[in-house]
Design an enzyme around this catalytic site. Structure first.
Site, PDB file in Angstrom:
ATOM      1  N   PRO A  66       0.789  -1.234   0.000  1.00  0.00           N
ATOM      2  CA  PRO A  66       0.000   0.000   0.000  1.00  0.00           C
ATOM      3  C   PRO A  66       0.825   1.291   0.000  1.00  0.00           C
ATOM      4  O   PRO A  66       0.570   2.184  -0.810  1.00  0.00           O
ATOM      5  CB  PRO A  66      -0.831  -0.108   1.282  1.00  0.00           C
ATOM      6  CG  PRO A  66      -0.895  -1.569   1.591  1.00  0.00           C
ATOM      7  CD  PRO A  66       0.403  -2.144   1.098  1.00  0.00           C
ATOM      8  N   LYS A 171       5.760   8.988 -11.510  1.00  0.00           N
ATOM      9  CA  LYS A 171       4.402   8.627 -11.070  1.00  0.00           C
ATOM     10  C   LYS A 171       3.743   9.787 -10.304  1.00  0.00           C
ATOM     11  O   LYS A 171       2.590  10.139 -10.577  1.00  0.00           O
ATOM     12  CB  LYS A 171       4.487   7.376 -10.185  1.00  0.00           C
ATOM     13  CG  LYS A 171       3.209   6.956  -9.522  1.00  0.00           C
ATOM     14  CD  LYS A 171       2.240   6.303 -10.458  1.00  0.00           C
ATOM     15  CE  LYS A 171       0.942   5.958  -9.738  1.00  0.00           C
ATOM     16  NZ  LYS A 171      -0.101   5.513 -10.653  1.00  0.00           N
ATOM     17  N   LYS A 246      -3.603  10.232  -1.198  1.00  0.00           N
ATOM     18  CA  LYS A 246      -2.278   9.687  -0.858  1.00  0.00           C
ATOM     19  C   LYS A 246      -1.217  10.159  -1.869  1.00  0.00           C
ATOM     20  O   LYS A 246      -0.158  10.652  -1.491  1.00  0.00           O
ATOM     21  CB  LYS A 246      -2.337   8.154  -0.842  1.00  0.00           C
ATOM     22  CG  LYS A 246      -0.987   7.497  -0.631  1.00  0.00           C
ATOM     23  CD  LYS A 246      -0.993   6.018  -0.993  1.00  0.00           C
ATOM     24  CE  LYS A 246       0.219   5.689  -1.815  1.00  0.00           C
ATOM     25  NZ  LYS A 246       0.316   4.340  -2.305  1.00  0.00           N
TER      26      LYS A 246
END
Ligand code: NAD
Length: 297
Positions: A66, A171, A246
């Site tokens: 995660p 990313k 996130k």
């Protein structure tokens, strides 16, 4: 090839299945038995700890976890991968984490003779199932070449972005832009429709004009404009708002590290965070359009 795989969740599970389909032997581990079952059903061997994955002596170990804290624990704990893995085993972390942690963990791996690549993905759970992910890879060129055939069994494209951490840099930069562009499209669509435009006609204009972007032409947030996007199924599936929160946290934190402002990125982070705080964290991130308009579905 013998491959170890740790983290068999929404992404890791289908990625592991594609490796099995390509003929690789897999030794797998996840904290959740439910996550392991579909992969062992398809032929993988399950073990009971991170250390046992290393002990199976695969040529490559892939992790899909995660967040940064999980990656640190799996690699750096006393019984973690780095304590147990043999030299020259190639380590690939496909999780989305901050570039600084990625470089720290890869540095520790390199110091003991294990090359490590950061290889976060884009393409979502659909891409993981279909084997059409894009990998953004940071690390040494020769290690990238060693990993390429394995990455291509899980994705349609692998791009070498430069040294360690640069996959994560690519990313977070991409996802920050995506977050901003989605808010822009939500705002423009709401404005136009509020002023009387038909949403499909407005989208057609945007998509052949200078405002066109992925958020407008492939993933339009306005309900009913496109089929098969979260906006047309109550914002279910897709890329959750909390995952976007996130990733925006990673982008603003990385920017803080180099003391560069990311003004719209930080604003986007606050808008998504507020949206999540209203109980919308599990909805697809394109649902941010609900900040602008009442749905009449
Ligand atoms: P997930 O929560 O579904 O899966 C993570 C898995 O890791 C879980 O099964 C969990 O049990 C396991 N895990 C956690 N700690 C562990 C440990 N110490 N040892 C073994 N297993 C452990 O998450 P996901 O959706 O598969 O995402 C994984 C990563 O991919 C994240 O970093 C996410 O940001 C990124 N990502 C997700 C998407 C998406 O659409 N879901 C798209 C691109 C990238």
């Amino acid at each position: 090839m013998d491959i170890g795989f740790i983290g068999l969740g929404n992404m890791g599970g289908p990625m592991a299945l594609n490796l099995l389909k390509a003929g690789h032997n897999l030794t797998v581990y996840d904290l959740s038995a439910n996550a392991v079952a579909p992969v062992t059903d398809a032929g993988a061997t399950a073990v009971n700890s991170v250390a046992e994955v290393a002990a199976a002596d695969p040529a490559i170990i892939i992790t899909m976890l995660p967040a940064s804290s999980h990656v640190k624990a799996v690699y750096l704990d006393r019984d973690g991968l780095l304590a147990r893995v043999r030299p020259r085993v190639l380590l690939i972390d496909a999780s989305t984490i901050d570039p600084i942690t990625a470089r720290e963990v890869a540095g520790a791996a390199g110091a003991q003779g294990n090359a490590m690549l950061d290889a976060p993905v884009s393409g979502g759970t659909g891409g993981a199932v279909a084997g059409t992910l894009t990998f953004m890879v940071g690390g040494e060129g020769e290690d990238f070449e060693r990993a390429r055939p394995v990455l291509e069994a899980m994705g349609k494209k692998a791009i070498h972005c430069g040294p360690s951490g640069n996959g994560q840099v690519a990313k977070v930069s991409n996802n920050m832009l995506l977050a901003i562009s989605m808010i822009g499209v939500a705002e423009a669509m709401s404005l136009g429709v509020g002023l009387g435009m038909d949403p499909k006609v407005l989208a057609e204009v945007l998509n052949t004009s200078t405002g066109r972007c992925w958020s407008s032409d492939t993933y339009n947030p306005f309900p009913g404009v496109q089929e098969n996007v979260p906006a047309s199924r109550g914002y279910t599936g897709g890329f959750g708002t909390d995952l976007m929160v996130k990733d925006l946290g990673l982008a603003t934190e990385a920017a803080r590290h180099i003391r560069q402002p990311v003004v719209l990125g930080a604003l986007a982070q606050q808008l998504y965070q507020g949206f999540s705080a209203q109980g919308n964290g599990a909805l697809d991130f394109s649902a941010i359009i609900r900040n602008y308009r009442k749905e009449q579905e």
